[in-house]
Design a protein around this motif. Structure first.
Motif, PDB file in Angstrom:
ATOM      1  N   ARG A 132       0.842  -1.202   0.000  1.00 36.13           N
ATOM      2  CA  ARG A 132       0.000   0.000   0.000  1.00 36.13           C
ATOM      3  C   ARG A 132       0.875   1.248   0.000  1.00 36.13           C
ATOM      4  NH1 ARG A 132      -5.318   1.206   3.759  1.00 36.13           N
ATOM      5  NH2 ARG A 132      -5.593   3.392   3.144  1.00 36.13           N
ATOM      6  N   MET A 154      -3.367  -4.734  -3.205  1.00 32.14           N
ATOM      7  CA  MET A 154      -2.472  -3.598  -3.436  1.00 32.14           C
ATOM      8  C   MET A 154      -3.304  -2.339  -3.585  1.00 32.14           C
ATOM      9  SD  MET A 154       0.501  -5.148  -5.883  1.00 32.14           S
ATOM     10  CE  MET A 154       1.654  -6.358  -5.210  1.00 32.14           C
ATOM     11  N   ARG A 155      -2.918  -1.286  -2.857  1.00 25.80           N
ATOM     12  CA  ARG A 155      -3.713  -0.049  -2.819  1.00 25.80           C
ATOM     13  C   ARG A 155      -2.798   1.158  -3.013  1.00 25.80           C
ATOM     14  NH1 ARG A 155      -8.507   0.222   1.299  1.00 25.80           N
ATOM     15  NH2 ARG A 155      -9.483  -0.629  -0.589  1.00 25.80           N
ATOM     16  N   VAL A 160       3.673  -1.824 -10.809  1.00 31.05           N
ATOM     17  CA  VAL A 160       3.508  -3.140 -10.186  1.00 31.05           C
ATOM     18  C   VAL A 160       3.546  -4.218 -11.267  1.00 31.05           C
ATOM     19  CG1 VAL A 160       1.800  -4.651  -9.088  1.00 31.05           C
ATOM     20  CG2 VAL A 160       2.245  -2.376  -8.158  1.00 31.05           C
ATOM     21  N   ILE A 177      -6.580  -4.716  -6.841  1.00 30.68           N
ATOM     22  CA  ILE A 177      -5.655  -3.596  -7.001  1.00 30.68           C
ATOM     23  C   ILE A 177      -6.496  -2.338  -7.148  1.00 30.68           C
ATOM     24  CG2 ILE A 177      -3.808  -2.596  -8.392  1.00 30.68           C
ATOM     25  CD1 ILE A 177      -3.066  -5.417  -9.282  1.00 30.68           C
ATOM     26  N   ASP A 178      -6.311  -1.360  -6.240  1.00 31.30           N
ATOM     27  CA  ASP A 178      -7.186  -0.192  -6.274  1.00 31.30           C
ATOM     28  C   ASP A 178      -6.471   1.066  -5.792  1.00 31.30           C
ATOM     29  OD1 ASP A 178      -7.332   0.103  -3.420  1.00 31.30           O
ATOM     30  OD2 ASP A 178      -8.987  -1.311  -3.294  1.00 31.30           O
ATOM     31  N   THR A 187      -3.999   4.632  -9.094  1.00 27.39           N
ATOM     32  CA  THR A 187      -2.969   3.588  -9.120  1.00 27.39           C
ATOM     33  C   THR A 187      -2.533   3.456 -10.574  1.00 27.39           C
ATOM     34  OG1 THR A 187      -3.461   2.297  -7.141  1.00 27.39           O
ATOM     35  CG2 THR A 187      -2.748   1.062  -9.065  1.00 27.39           C
ATOM     36  N   VAL A 190       0.310  -0.962 -14.068  1.00 20.57           N
ATOM     37  CA  VAL A 190       0.193  -2.298 -13.487  1.00 20.57           C
ATOM     38  C   VAL A 190       0.293  -3.334 -14.603  1.00 20.57           C
ATOM     39  CG1 VAL A 190      -1.341  -3.886 -12.250  1.00 20.57           C
ATOM     40  CG2 VAL A 190      -1.243  -1.460 -11.591  1.00 20.57           C
ATOM     41  N   THR A 207     -10.099  -4.577 -10.226  1.00 22.55           N
ATOM     42  CA  THR A 207      -9.397  -3.300 -10.121  1.00 22.55           C
ATOM     43  C   THR A 207     -10.405  -2.192  -9.858  1.00 22.55           C
ATOM     44  OG1 THR A 207      -9.559  -2.663 -12.461  1.00 22.55           O
ATOM     45  CG2 THR A 207      -7.712  -4.093 -11.830  1.00 22.55           C
ATOM     46  N   VAL A 210      -7.622   2.489 -11.484  1.00 25.00           N
ATOM     47  CA  VAL A 210      -6.312   2.196 -12.067  1.00 25.00           C
ATOM     48  C   VAL A 210      -6.203   2.872 -13.432  1.00 25.00           C
ATOM     49  CG1 VAL A 210      -4.778   0.387 -12.929  1.00 25.00           C
ATOM     50  CG2 VAL A 210      -6.118   0.000 -10.846  1.00 25.00           C
TER      51      VAL A 210
END
Length: 383
Positions: A132, A154-155, A160, A177-178, A187, A190, A207, A210
């Motif tokens: 994070r 994952m924030r 990534v 993932i946000d 974000t 990715v 997500t 993103v």
């Protein structure tokens, strides 16, 4: 991303004091991806018998029976304040609680050569792999079983990479993932190469917030909700979603876009590009909802869904089966609208062979078209 990854690889190979795994007797002439644990690394966590040992070079930083503590100790032993990635290799399988996490800071690569089995219960955003407010985090290989809340969480992250991810679960959500910690910041950047998720009670991959994501293949088997769900995500490229029995008995879909997904500023330029969606059984095949759009899906193969094969509801600039597709059995292909959002606009449903199903538009959208569809024992009601 490729340049950054290459730079990181060179940095790892030239870092003073980096450890190197034993070379195999015969090297492949060309390998698409390194086997788990190969190459240089800065720290490792190794299981021998029932004992985990974490080392950084010649320094032992943990000895004991707990997987999570060993891996976290190895991660924590990496260079403080680093600005290039350092790598931790995990060799062995073990168990950790659903109410705990392995936390990855910025500039960290983790390669898990074994299986993390998650047991018990927890609450909040706990996950065996958690990061994070970080940047330049990579997970090269990961196998998860059991009952996590999330397999990977994952924030508010940047840059990534998730490589080869395999999750055979009996609860939880696979990868989330946000940007929901600070929604004023996207974000960004990715990459997910290949993920397999079975048995999750929620989505395989989700997500939210993103900007910039590249996904290779998402394979979802018997998950409770969606195979791949993109919320408020822009500039996405997906090679394939392959879902079987995703969201059975629900309105979720093999591939779902929601919450203004694909909206750039106040418009919907094409920025969500999907190569192929395969949906067998489950809830819906493809579902676009709540002011989403800007999407082109090249190929679809949808069969025997329990709900709509396709539902486009209050979406804008969506091109389904731009190259080819088939819909067999299951629910109808439906264009619909709720009164609280503007109606569908600029929707193209084309190049489909529709067997034992239907195409229905109600209410009439704006600039909707249905060219080059072949109907076999199927009806069509469009404007």
């Amino acid at each position: 991303m490729a340049t950054a990854a290459a730079t990181t690889a060179i940095a790892l190979l030239t870092t003073a004091g980096a450890l190197t795994a034993p070379a195999k007797a015969t090297a492949a002439t060309s390998a698409p991806a390194a086997a788990c644990g190969e190459g240089s690394y800065q720290a490792e966590a190794v299981l021998n018998g029932n004992t985990w040992t974490a080392r950084r070079g010649s320094t032992t930083v943990y000895t004991g029976t707990d997987l999570r503590s060993a891996v976290q100790a190895a991660v924590n032993s990496l260079t403080a304040g680093r600005t290039t990635k350092e790598r931790v290799v995990v060799r062995g399988s073990g168990t950790m609680s659903a109410g705990s996490r392995i936390s990855l800071p910025s500039y960290t690569t983790l390669d898990v050569c074994g299986t993390i089995n998650v047991t018990g219960s927890g609450s909040g955003d706990q996950a065996p792999i958690y990061s994070r407010g970080t940047r330049d985090v990579e997970v090269q290989h990961l196998n998860v079983t059991g009952t996590p809340l999330y397999g990977v969480f994952m924030r508010n992250v940047q840059n990534v990479i998730l490589g080869q991810i395999d999750m055979r679960l009996s609860r939880g959500l696979g990868i989330r993932i946000d940007n929901r910690g600070d929604t004023s910041q996207w974000t960004r950047n990715v990459r997910i190469d290949n993920v397999y998720v079975s048995g999750a009670s929620s989505h395989a991959v989700e997500t939210y917030g993103v900007d910039g994501i590249t996904i290779g293949t998402v394979t979802a088997r018997n998950v409770g909700e969606s195979g791949l769900l993109l919320n408020q995500t822009i500039n996405a490229t997906v090679t394939k979603v392959d879902a079987e029995n995703a969201g059975t008995g629900t309105g979720y879909a093999a591939f779902r876009m929601a919450n203004r997904n694909g909206r750039v500023g106040s418009g919907y330029p094409t920025n969500i590009r999907v190569g192929e969606v395969i949906a067998r059984g489950g809830g819906r095949g493809v579902f676009c909802v709540s002011e989403s759009g800007g999407a082109t899906i090249d190929r679809v193969t949808i069969s025997n869904t329990g709900n709509n094969s396709v539902l486009i509801e209050n979406c804008y600039n969506v091109n389904l089966a731009a190259q080819s597709g088939s819909v067999t059995g299951g629910g109808e292909i439906r264009l619909a609208a709720r009164s609280e959002f503007p109606n569908n606009r600029d929707i193209t449903i084309q190049n489909l062979t529709v067997t034992n199903s239907a195409i229905r538009e109600s209410p009439c959208g704006e600039n909707t078209s249905f060219p080059n569809n072949r109907l076999i024992n199927s009806s069509q009601s469009i404007c």
